[in-house]
Design a protein around this motif. Structure first.
Motif, PDB file in Angstrom:
ATOM      1  N   ALA A 257       0.827  -1.208   0.000  1.00 50.07           N
ATOM      2  CA  ALA A 257       0.000   0.000   0.000  1.00 50.07           C
ATOM      3  C   ALA A 257       0.857   1.252   0.000  1.00 50.07           C
ATOM      4  CB  ALA A 257      -0.928  -0.002   1.217  1.00 50.07           C
ATOM      5  N   PHE A 258       1.987   1.207   0.682  1.00 54.87           N
ATOM      6  CA  PHE A 258       2.847   2.383   0.776  1.00 54.87           C
ATOM      7  C   PHE A 258       3.790   2.502  -0.426  1.00 54.87           C
ATOM      8  CE2 PHE A 258       1.474   1.285   5.023  1.00 54.87           C
ATOM      9  CZ  PHE A 258       1.043   2.516   5.507  1.00 54.87           C
ATOM     10  N   MET A 259       3.753   1.477  -1.263  1.00 55.22           N
ATOM     11  CA  MET A 259       4.529   1.546  -2.504  1.00 55.22           C
ATOM     12  C   MET A 259       3.701   2.137  -3.628  1.00 55.22           C
ATOM     13  SD  MET A 259       6.514  -2.116  -2.287  1.00 55.22           S
ATOM     14  CE  MET A 259       7.533  -1.754  -3.698  1.00 55.22           C
ATOM     15  N   VAL A 260       2.387   1.818  -3.646  1.00 56.22           N
ATOM     16  CA  VAL A 260       1.536   2.304  -4.749  1.00 56.22           C
ATOM     17  C   VAL A 260       1.199   3.778  -4.612  1.00 56.22           C
ATOM     18  CG1 VAL A 260       0.516   0.027  -5.174  1.00 56.22           C
ATOM     19  CG2 VAL A 260      -0.596   1.605  -3.567  1.00 56.22           C
ATOM     20  N   CYS A 261       1.428   4.380  -3.441  1.00 54.00           N
ATOM     21  CA  CYS A 261       1.087   5.791  -3.269  1.00 54.00           C
ATOM     22  C   CYS A 261       2.300   6.699  -3.418  1.00 54.00           C
ATOM     23  CB  CYS A 261       0.423   6.019  -1.911  1.00 54.00           C
ATOM     24  SG  CYS A 261       1.501   5.720  -0.488  1.00 54.00           S
ATOM     25  N   ARG A 262       3.478   6.123  -3.678  1.00 55.66           N
ATOM     26  CA  ARG A 262       4.678   6.936  -3.854  1.00 55.66           C
ATOM     27  C   ARG A 262       4.690   7.620  -5.230  1.00 55.66           C
ATOM     28  NH1 ARG A 262       9.711   3.116  -2.627  1.00 55.66           N
ATOM     29  NH2 ARG A 262       8.793   2.156  -4.503  1.00 55.66           N
ATOM     30  N   LYS A 263       5.486   8.677  -5.328  1.00 54.04           N
ATOM     31  CA  LYS A 263       5.655   9.360  -6.616  1.00 54.04           C
ATOM     32  C   LYS A 263       6.549   8.560  -7.550  1.00 54.04           C
ATOM     33  CE  LYS A 263       4.940  14.060  -4.892  1.00 54.04           C
ATOM     34  NZ  LYS A 263       5.531  15.432  -4.747  1.00 54.04           N
ATOM     35  N   LYS A 264       7.416   7.741  -6.971  1.00 50.81           N
ATOM     36  CA  LYS A 264       8.318   6.925  -7.776  1.00 50.81           C
ATOM     37  C   LYS A 264       7.533   5.874  -8.555  1.00 50.81           C
ATOM     38  CE  LYS A 264      12.247   7.260  -4.577  1.00 50.81           C
ATOM     39  NZ  LYS A 264      13.191   6.450  -3.743  1.00 50.81           N
ATOM     40  N   PRO A 265       8.023   5.468  -9.716  1.00 50.52           N
ATOM     41  CA  PRO A 265       7.368   4.390 -10.469  1.00 50.52           C
ATOM     42  C   PRO A 265       7.382   3.084  -9.662  1.00 50.52           C
ATOM     43  CG  PRO A 265       8.947   5.560 -11.847  1.00 50.52           C
ATOM     44  CD  PRO A 265       9.182   6.035 -10.438  1.00 50.52           C
ATOM     45  N   LEU A 266       6.396   2.245  -9.921  1.00 55.15           N
ATOM     46  CA  LEU A 266       6.351   0.951  -9.246  1.00 55.15           C
ATOM     47  C   LEU A 266       7.524   0.085  -9.711  1.00 55.15           C
ATOM     48  CD1 LEU A 266       2.524   0.214  -9.539  1.00 55.15           C
ATOM     49  CD2 LEU A 266       3.769   0.800  -7.455  1.00 55.15           C
ATOM     50  N   PRO A 267       8.019  -0.800  -8.852  1.00 49.77           N
ATOM     51  CA  PRO A 267       9.151  -1.656  -9.241  1.00 49.77           C
ATOM     52  C   PRO A 267       8.771  -2.559 -10.416  1.00 49.77           C
ATOM     53  CG  PRO A 267       8.177  -2.397  -7.178  1.00 49.77           C
ATOM     54  CD  PRO A 267       7.567  -1.070  -7.470  1.00 49.77           C
TER      55      PRO A 267
END
Length: 396
Positions: free
Chosen positions: A327-337
């Motif tokens: 959940a805290f990865m999908v809300c970042r500005k960075k592209p998903l891995p």
């Protein structure tokens, strides 16, 4: 003077000893089982069972109630969550007991046990001994050790082989989950919560004796069970019947309404995202956060508690614990891995597995789950496609 004091002390000691001993029931006594109807609160949804001992000759009319717990005990909430909460036997005046049920508008039936005077005293002595502070607590289990199962367990402990269980007292056998659903609205938060928390272990057909975690089946069994080859309680009498009691609830307050609302929101945002080739991070964060938290709770109940009914809970397939981290990865500005597309595909496979296991009746899930699964499947499919467009598989 010293002699008089000694005599006074002796008389006082004698009276205290006599008072501490359990009195003998007289021929006018009777012991019965009380079965009480359901209430509006979750803890009272399934009814209640208790013993009543009445003897006008010695002035007692008391209820022995195995459905009591100490809310103020140390670490109450921790014990409750871990399934280690002890219940206890309480004793109260019948007048106080029935007053509570009249106030809550819950019906009460009574079955007088067909016992000889000596058999009544045996049972009375057992209850009094069980009420002692060192004996009254017991490890509670919703299905196997509660106020209703205690009725038969006590009778069996007192009368042993003289008491005969009637294996054929049921018209139809149900699973534990079906028995729960018979006693509460399917589209209610209570029912949805139970279906979410309890695992596949409750989808096996309950034995006739296992049905008796519900008071109504204790009442049915006592109608046909034998003691010394005679019916132990062939009849029941209604001692309180409330008037009509309507419980109104609007559809907007039900879990199905909110599940449908979630589906509509997710589908609408996903269609807009698809048309504009974008990803709404807020909805992804909410979906992954909620399913992750639900998964952590399911994992805790399954592996870290003593609850017998929370094992093998396949809800953990759609409420996946690792979603909490994601959940805290999908809300970042960075592209998903780069591996995110494989994770989305994995989640889609898990949802399909839930559907297959449901159809095969390995575990029966709440119908409220249907729009939730559709919402998750829709969003995961979009995320899988969206990520692959950004990073084609050939370049991974």
């Amino acid at each position: 003077m010293p002699f008089k004091r000694f005599v006074t002390f002796l008389l006082l000691l004698t009276s205290l000893v006599a008072h501490s001993q359990t009195p003998e029931l007289t021929p006018l006594s009777k012991i019965s089982v009380l079965t009480c109807g359901p209430g509006d609160q979750l803890y009272s949804t399934f009814g209640h069972s208790a013993f009543r001992v009445k003897d006008p000759a010695i002035g007692i009319d008391v209820v022995y109630n195995y459905g009591v717990f100490d809310f103020y005990s140390d670490n109450f909430y921790v014990k409750f969550a871990q399934g280690k909460l002890d219940y206890m036997l309480a004793r109260q005046q019948f007048s106080n007991f029935i007053r509570e049920y009249k106030h809550d508008k819950r019906w009460v039936n009574e079955q007088v046990l067909q016992l000889s005077q000596s058999e009544r005293n045996e049972l009375f002595q057992f209850l009094e001994n069980n009420y002692l502070p060192e004996n009254r607590a017991y490890p509670y289990d919703f299905f196997y050790n509660n106020c209703a199962t205690k009725i038969w367990d006590v009778l069996d402990s007192v009368y042993h082989e003289k008491l005969v269980f009637n294996e054929s007292f049921l018209d139809k056998q149900y699973t534990h989950r079906e028995l729960i659903r018979l006693n509460m609205p399917l589209n209610s938060w209570s029912s949805f919560g139970i279906d979410l928390a309890l695992g596949a272990v409750i989808d096996d057909v309950a034995t006739p004796k296992e049905h008796m975690f519900l008071p109504q089946y204790i009442m049915q069994q006592l109608n046909s069970a034998l003691l010394d080859n005679k019916p132990i309680a062939p009849n029941e009498t209604n001692i309180y019947k409330p008037g009509p009691h309507e419980h109104k609830s609007s559809f907007i307050s039900t879990p199905l309404f909110w599940a449908l609302a979630l589906l509509i929101i997710v589908v609408t945002l996903t269609v807009l995202d698809f048309k504009k080739n974008r990803r709404t991070k807020s909805i992804d964060f909410v979906l992954f956060l909620l399913t992750g938290i639900a998964g952590i709770v399911i994992f805790f109940l399954w592996f870290l508690t003593d609850h017998s009914a929370t094992a093998n809970n396949l809800n953990i397939l759609w409420a996946f614990p690792l979603n909490l981290i994601f959940a805290f990865m999908v809300c970042r500005k960075k592209p998903l891995p780069l591996w995110a597309s494989k994770y989305f595909l994995f989640l889609i496979v898990l949802i399909l597995a839930v559907i297959v296991l449901w159809l095969l009746k390995v575990q029966i899930f709440s119908p409220v789950l249907i729009p939730i699964l559709l919402a998750l499947g829709t969003r995961y499919s979009f995320l899988y496609r969206y990520k692959n467009q950004q990073n084609p598989i050939s370049k991974i």
